[in-house]
Design a protein around this motif. Structure first.
Motif, short mmCIF file in Angstrom:
data_model
loop_
_atom_site.label_atom_id
_atom_site.label_comp_id
_atom_site.label_asym_id
_atom_site.label_seq_id
_atom_site.Cartn_x
_atom_site.Cartn_y
_atom_site.Cartn_z
N LEU A 88 0.83 -1.20 0.00
CA LEU A 88 0.00 0.00 0.00
C LEU A 88 0.87 1.25 0.00
N ALA A 89 1.94 1.26 0.77
CA ALA A 89 2.86 2.40 0.77
C ALA A 89 3.45 2.60 -0.62
N ASP A 90 3.82 1.51 -1.29
CA ASP A 90 4.35 1.60 -2.65
C ASP A 90 3.31 2.14 -3.62
N ILE A 91 2.08 1.72 -3.45
CA ILE A 91 1.02 2.20 -4.34
C ILE A 91 0.81 3.70 -4.16
N PHE A 92 0.81 4.17 -2.91
CA PHE A 92 0.69 5.62 -2.68
C PHE A 92 1.89 6.36 -3.28
N ALA A 93 3.10 5.81 -3.12
CA ALA A 93 4.29 6.45 -3.68
C ALA A 93 4.20 6.52 -5.20
N LEU A 94 3.77 5.43 -5.83
CA LEU A 94 3.64 5.43 -7.29
C LEU A 94 2.49 6.32 -7.75
N TYR A 95 1.43 6.36 -6.98
CA TYR A 95 0.31 7.26 -7.30
C TYR A 95 0.81 8.71 -7.31
N LEU A 96 1.52 9.10 -6.27
CA LEU A 96 1.98 10.49 -6.19
C LEU A 96 3.00 10.79 -7.29
N LYS A 97 3.87 9.83 -7.59
CA LYS A 97 4.84 10.04 -8.68
C LYS A 97 4.09 10.19 -10.01
N THR A 98 3.08 9.37 -10.21
CA THR A 98 2.28 9.45 -11.45
C THR A 98 1.61 10.81 -11.55
N LYS A 99 1.05 11.29 -10.45
CA LYS A 99 0.41 12.62 -10.46
C LYS A 99 1.45 13.72 -10.66
N ASN A 100 2.62 13.57 -10.04
CA ASN A 100 3.71 14.52 -10.24
C ASN A 100 4.02 14.64 -11.73
N PHE A 101 4.21 13.50 -12.39
CA PHE A 101 4.53 13.52 -13.81
C PHE A 101 3.35 14.03 -14.63
N HIS A 102 2.16 13.70 -14.24
CA HIS A 102 0.95 14.22 -14.90
C HIS A 102 0.93 15.75 -14.83
N TRP A 103 1.21 16.30 -13.66
CA TRP A 103 1.18 17.75 -13.47
C TRP A 103 2.31 18.45 -14.21
N HIS A 104 3.45 17.78 -14.35
CA HIS A 104 4.64 18.41 -14.92
C HIS A 104 4.96 17.95 -16.34
N MET A 105 4.01 17.28 -16.97
CA MET A 105 4.20 16.81 -18.34
C MET A 105 4.31 18.00 -19.27
N SER A 106 5.16 17.85 -20.29
CA SER A 106 5.27 18.89 -21.33
C SER A 106 5.70 18.21 -22.62
N GLY A 107 5.61 18.94 -23.70
CA GLY A 107 6.08 18.42 -24.98
C GLY A 107 4.98 18.22 -25.98
N SER A 108 5.37 17.69 -27.14
CA SER A 108 4.45 17.60 -28.27
C SER A 108 3.30 16.62 -28.04
N HIS A 109 3.45 15.67 -27.14
CA HIS A 109 2.38 14.70 -26.86
C HIS A 109 1.72 14.97 -25.51
N PHE A 110 1.82 16.22 -25.09
CA PHE A 110 1.32 16.61 -23.77
C PHE A 110 -0.08 16.07 -23.49
N ARG A 111 -1.02 16.35 -24.34
CA ARG A 111 -2.42 15.99 -24.08
C ARG A 111 -2.58 14.48 -23.87
N ASP A 112 -2.03 13.69 -24.78
CA ASP A 112 -2.17 12.24 -24.67
C ASP A 112 -1.49 11.70 -23.42
N TYR A 113 -0.27 12.13 -23.15
CA TYR A 113 0.45 11.65 -21.98
C TYR A 113 -0.22 12.12 -20.69
N HIS A 114 -0.65 13.38 -20.69
CA HIS A 114 -1.32 13.96 -19.53
C HIS A 114 -2.57 13.13 -19.18
#
Length: 172
Positions: A35-61
């Motif tokens: 469960l701790a790992d899932i929360f850590a991966l969830y937050l990392k996924t949201k971090n990357f979601h929030w900080h995504m940039s580039g030509s495929h932004f919309r799809d990756y976001h």
């Protein structure tokens, strides 16, 4: 009356499950670490979601938003499963930080492909941990927790597949 209430607050949960005390202890501990790992991966996924940039932004976001929702959707059923077994689960962000095996990424900038590759690797680690917990459940005869894990493993493998295919042809 006060003494009765106090003893109820400090008494361990002894949910009747048909599982041994060792099974409850072992499965609860492993599930709480997962469960701790899932929360850590969830937050990392949201971090990357929030900080995504580039030509495929919309799809990756959007993909990372979907993957984050899927991860968050595991947290309550897994924590409640631990409690149904009579175990104790996460209590705080600090508790997560002490238990997590998925590493945080606090970098100021990560290229989009680097983000996706890191999530693919971390999700692979999560699948390995889920399989390990499944084996522990099999050893102790906990079919209910094992059943939940089977669906979550399938969902995680789909997330890996999407990340892999998205990165096909890149150097990541």
């Amino acid at each position: 009356m006060e003494q009765i209430l106090k003893s109820r607050r400090t008494a361990p949960l002894k949910t009747p499950t048909g599982l041994s005390e060792d099974a409850v202890k072992d499965i609860s501990a492993a599930a709480t670490t997962l469960l701790a790992d899932i929360f850590a991966l969830y937050l990392k996924t949201k971090n990357f979601h929030w900080h995504m940039s580039g030509s495929h932004f919309r799809d990756y976001h959007r993909m990372l938003d979907d993957q984050g929702e899927q991860l968050f959707g595991i947290t309550d059923p897994l924590a409640e499963r631990v409690r149904k077994l009579g175990g104790v689960t996460l209590k705080s962000i600090g508790d997560i930080a002490r238990r997590q095996r998925i590493r945080d990424n606090d970098a100021d900038f990560v290229h989009a492909h680097g983000m996706l590759a890191e999530l693919r690797e971390d999700t692979g680690e999560l699948v390995a941990s889920m399989r390990s917990l499944h084996a522990l459940c099999d050893e102790h005869g906990d079919v209910a927790t094992a059943s939940l894990l089977e669906n979550w493993i399938d969902e995680a493998e789909q997330r890996i597949w999407f990340l892999f295919e998205t990165l096909r042809g890149t150097n990541a």
